[in-house]
Design a protein around this motif. Structure first.
Motif, PDB file in Angstrom:
ATOM      1  N   TYR A   1       0.832  -1.208   0.000  1.00  0.00           N
ATOM      2  CA  TYR A   1       0.000   0.000   0.000  1.00  0.00           C
ATOM      3  C   TYR A   1       0.866   1.257   0.000  1.00  0.00           C
ATOM      4  O   TYR A   1       0.552   2.233  -0.683  1.00  0.00           O
ATOM      5  CB  TYR A   1      -0.947   0.015   1.200  1.00  0.00           C
ATOM      6  CG  TYR A   1      -2.217  -0.757   0.970  1.00  0.00           C
ATOM      7  CD1 TYR A   1      -3.265  -0.205   0.228  1.00  0.00           C
ATOM      8  CD2 TYR A   1      -2.395  -2.027   1.490  1.00  0.00           C
ATOM      9  CE1 TYR A   1      -4.437  -0.901   0.022  1.00  0.00           C
ATOM     10  CE2 TYR A   1      -3.564  -2.734   1.293  1.00  0.00           C
ATOM     11  CZ  TYR A   1      -4.584  -2.163   0.552  1.00  0.00           C
ATOM     12  OH  TYR A   1      -5.748  -2.848   0.336  1.00  0.00           O
TER      13      TYR A   1
ATOM     14  N   ARG B   1       2.024   2.244  -3.277  1.00  0.00           N
ATOM     15  CA  ARG B   1       0.953   2.840  -4.082  1.00  0.00           C
ATOM     16  C   ARG B   1       0.632   4.261  -3.623  1.00  0.00           C
ATOM     17  O   ARG B   1      -0.249   4.914  -4.173  1.00  0.00           O
ATOM     18  CB  ARG B   1      -0.312   1.991  -3.959  1.00  0.00           C
ATOM     19  CG  ARG B   1      -0.165   0.609  -4.533  1.00  0.00           C
ATOM     20  CD  ARG B   1      -1.307  -0.288  -4.179  1.00  0.00           C
ATOM     21  NE  ARG B   1      -2.593   0.283  -4.558  1.00  0.00           N
ATOM     22  CZ  ARG B   1      -3.703  -0.401  -4.707  1.00  0.00           C
ATOM     23  NH1 ARG B   1      -3.697  -1.697  -4.507  1.00  0.00           N
ATOM     24  NH2 ARG B   1      -4.828   0.182  -5.041  1.00  0.00           N
TER      25      ARG B   1
ATOM     26  N   ALA C   1      -0.373   5.113  -0.419  1.00  0.00           N
ATOM     27  CA  ALA C   1      -1.308   5.173   0.715  1.00  0.00           C
ATOM     28  C   ALA C   1      -0.551   5.488   2.004  1.00  0.00           C
ATOM     29  O   ALA C   1       0.620   5.128   2.162  1.00  0.00           O
ATOM     30  CB  ALA C   1      -2.056   3.856   0.851  1.00  0.00           C
TER      31      ALA C   1
ATOM     32  N   ASP D   1      -6.045   6.494   1.527  1.00  0.00           N
ATOM     33  CA  ASP D   1      -5.684   6.322   0.121  1.00  0.00           C
ATOM     34  C   ASP D   1      -6.429   7.392  -0.660  1.00  0.00           C
ATOM     35  O   ASP D   1      -7.619   7.265  -0.928  1.00  0.00           O
ATOM     36  CB  ASP D   1      -6.063   4.920  -0.360  1.00  0.00           C
ATOM     37  CG  ASP D   1      -5.554   4.612  -1.759  1.00  0.00           C
ATOM     38  OD1 ASP D   1      -4.714   5.378  -2.269  1.00  0.00           O
ATOM     39  OD2 ASP D   1      -5.996   3.611  -2.336  1.00  0.00           O
TER      40      ASP D   1
ATOM     41  N   VAL E   1      -9.479   3.516   4.233  1.00  0.00           N
ATOM     42  CA  VAL E   1      -9.504   2.123   3.789  1.00  0.00           C
ATOM     43  C   VAL E   1      -9.254   1.197   4.973  1.00  0.00           C
ATOM     44  O   VAL E   1      -8.262   1.347   5.688  1.00  0.00           O
ATOM     45  CB  VAL E   1      -8.443   1.865   2.698  1.00  0.00           C
ATOM     46  CG1 VAL E   1      -8.532   0.443   2.182  1.00  0.00           C
ATOM     47  CG2 VAL E   1      -8.587   2.871   1.562  1.00  0.00           C
TER      48      VAL E   1
ATOM     49  N   VAL F   1      -8.482  -2.631   5.889  1.00  0.00           N
ATOM     50  CA  VAL F   1      -7.903  -3.761   5.170  1.00  0.00           C
ATOM     51  C   VAL F   1      -7.860  -4.994   6.064  1.00  0.00           C
ATOM     52  O   VAL F   1      -7.349  -4.952   7.190  1.00  0.00           O
ATOM     53  CB  VAL F   1      -6.471  -3.447   4.689  1.00  0.00           C
ATOM     54  CG1 VAL F   1      -5.900  -4.614   3.899  1.00  0.00           C
ATOM     55  CG2 VAL F   1      -6.444  -2.158   3.868  1.00  0.00           C
TER      56      VAL F   1
ATOM     57  N   ARG G   1     -13.839   2.392   2.337  1.00  0.00           N
ATOM     58  CA  ARG G   1     -13.935   1.151   1.578  1.00  0.00           C
ATOM     59  C   ARG G   1     -13.258   0.032   2.360  1.00  0.00           C
ATOM     60  O   ARG G   1     -12.416   0.280   3.231  1.00  0.00           O
ATOM     61  CB  ARG G   1     -13.343   1.299   0.182  1.00  0.00           C
ATOM     62  CG  ARG G   1     -11.854   1.332   0.097  1.00  0.00           C
ATOM     63  CD  ARG G   1     -11.368   1.319  -1.368  1.00  0.00           C
ATOM     64  NE  ARG G   1      -9.986   0.956  -1.416  1.00  0.00           N
ATOM     65  CZ  ARG G   1      -9.009   1.771  -1.794  1.00  0.00           C
ATOM     66  NH1 ARG G   1      -9.282   3.004  -2.190  1.00  0.00           N
ATOM     67  NH2 ARG G   1      -7.763   1.360  -1.794  1.00  0.00           N
TER      68      ARG G   1
ATOM     69  N   ASP H   1     -10.944  -3.309   1.810  1.00  0.00           N
ATOM     70  CA  ASP H   1     -10.072  -4.057   0.914  1.00  0.00           C
ATOM     71  C   ASP H   1      -9.668  -5.355   1.601  1.00  0.00           C
ATOM     72  O   ASP H   1      -9.685  -5.453   2.839  1.00  0.00           O
ATOM     73  CB  ASP H   1      -8.782  -3.292   0.612  1.00  0.00           C
ATOM     74  CG  ASP H   1      -8.961  -2.109  -0.317  1.00  0.00           C
ATOM     75  OD1 ASP H   1     -10.105  -1.796  -0.698  1.00  0.00           O
ATOM     76  OD2 ASP H   1      -7.935  -1.474  -0.637  1.00  0.00           O
TER      77      ASP H   1
ATOM     78  N   ILE I   1      -4.039  -7.153  -3.915  1.00  0.00           N
ATOM     79  CA  ILE I   1      -4.984  -6.274  -3.239  1.00  0.00           C
ATOM     80  C   ILE I   1      -6.315  -6.309  -3.974  1.00  0.00           C
ATOM     81  O   ILE I   1      -6.368  -6.087  -5.183  1.00  0.00           O
ATOM     82  CB  ILE I   1      -4.441  -4.834  -3.169  1.00  0.00           C
ATOM     83  CG1 ILE I   1      -3.185  -4.809  -2.295  1.00  0.00           C
ATOM     84  CG2 ILE I   1      -5.514  -3.873  -2.644  1.00  0.00           C
ATOM     85  CD1 ILE I   1      -2.454  -3.485  -2.297  1.00  0.00           C
TER      86      ILE I   1
ATOM     87  N   GLU J   1      -9.476  -4.291  -4.030  1.00  0.00           N
ATOM     88  CA  GLU J   1     -10.123  -3.051  -3.585  1.00  0.00           C
ATOM     89  C   GLU J   1     -11.634  -3.237  -3.581  1.00  0.00           C
ATOM     90  O   GLU J   1     -12.186  -3.951  -4.415  1.00  0.00           O
ATOM     91  CB  GLU J   1      -9.755  -1.894  -4.505  1.00  0.00           C
ATOM     92  CG  GLU J   1      -8.343  -1.413  -4.334  1.00  0.00           C
ATOM     93  CD  GLU J   1      -8.060  -0.154  -5.132  1.00  0.00           C
ATOM     94  OE1 GLU J   1      -9.006   0.511  -5.600  1.00  0.00           O
ATOM     95  OE2 GLU J   1      -6.873   0.164  -5.285  1.00  0.00           O
ATOM     96  N   ASN J   2     -12.290  -2.563  -2.655  1.00  0.00           N
ATOM     97  CA  ASN J   2     -13.750  -2.629  -2.535  1.00  0.00           C
ATOM     98  C   ASN J   2     -14.223  -4.077  -2.504  1.00  0.00           C
ATOM     99  O   ASN J   2     -15.172  -4.447  -3.197  1.00  0.00           O
ATOM    100  CB  ASN J   2     -14.429  -1.875  -3.682  1.00  0.00           C
ATOM    101  CG  ASN J   2     -14.184  -0.396  -3.587  1.00  0.00           C
ATOM    102  OD1 ASN J   2     -14.398   0.223  -2.559  1.00  0.00           O
ATOM    103  ND2 ASN J   2     -13.700   0.187  -4.672  1.00  0.00           N
TER     104      ASN J   2
END
Length: 126
Positions: free
Chosen positions: A25, A28, A30, A50, A55, A57, A102, A104, A116, A118-119
């Protein structure tokens, strides 16, 4: 291998999986806000910022790629949702703002590779 040794091994493997997911993450862009947050409702493995999204997780370690199907049970989702809502209510009390959220799932293979999703589940606040 004794039961105690297996438990210790699983504990360390879980930490390693969470560290791998955190690095994925971060790569990316985050921002990690919390790790292994314990609430009265349950534990959240990672909480991240993010972009404008908050998020939550769930990190799952897998021995092989065939284990990636259905990584989170209905009971685990319920605990995660309740813990996330507890966290969100605290944020709302502090800021007065309801964040975009969201869920993940981060799947970590035995080789340390992270997938990963997502959503992974819709987010419904109560």
């Amino acid at each position: 291998m004794t039961r105690r040794t297996k438990g210790r091994t699983a504990h360390h493997a879980g930490h390693a999986a969470e560290a791998a997911a955190t690095r994925a993450y971060a790569a990316r862009g985050a921002q990690v806000l919390e790790t292994r947050l314990k609430t009265p409702e349950g534990e959240i493995d990672l909480i991240l910022r993010d972009g404008n999204a908050l998020v939550f997780v769930e990190v799952k370690q897998r021995k092989n790629n065939t284990e990636f199907a259905s990584p989170v049970t209905a009971r685990q989702w319920e605990r995660l949702e309740n813990a996330a809502n507890h966290y969100i209510m605290g944020c709302h009390r502090k800021t007065g703002v309801q964040p975009v959220c969201r869920f993940d799932v981060a799947l970590v293979g035995h080789d340390g590779q992270v997938q990963i999703i997502e959503n992974a589940r819709s987010f419904d606040t109560y």
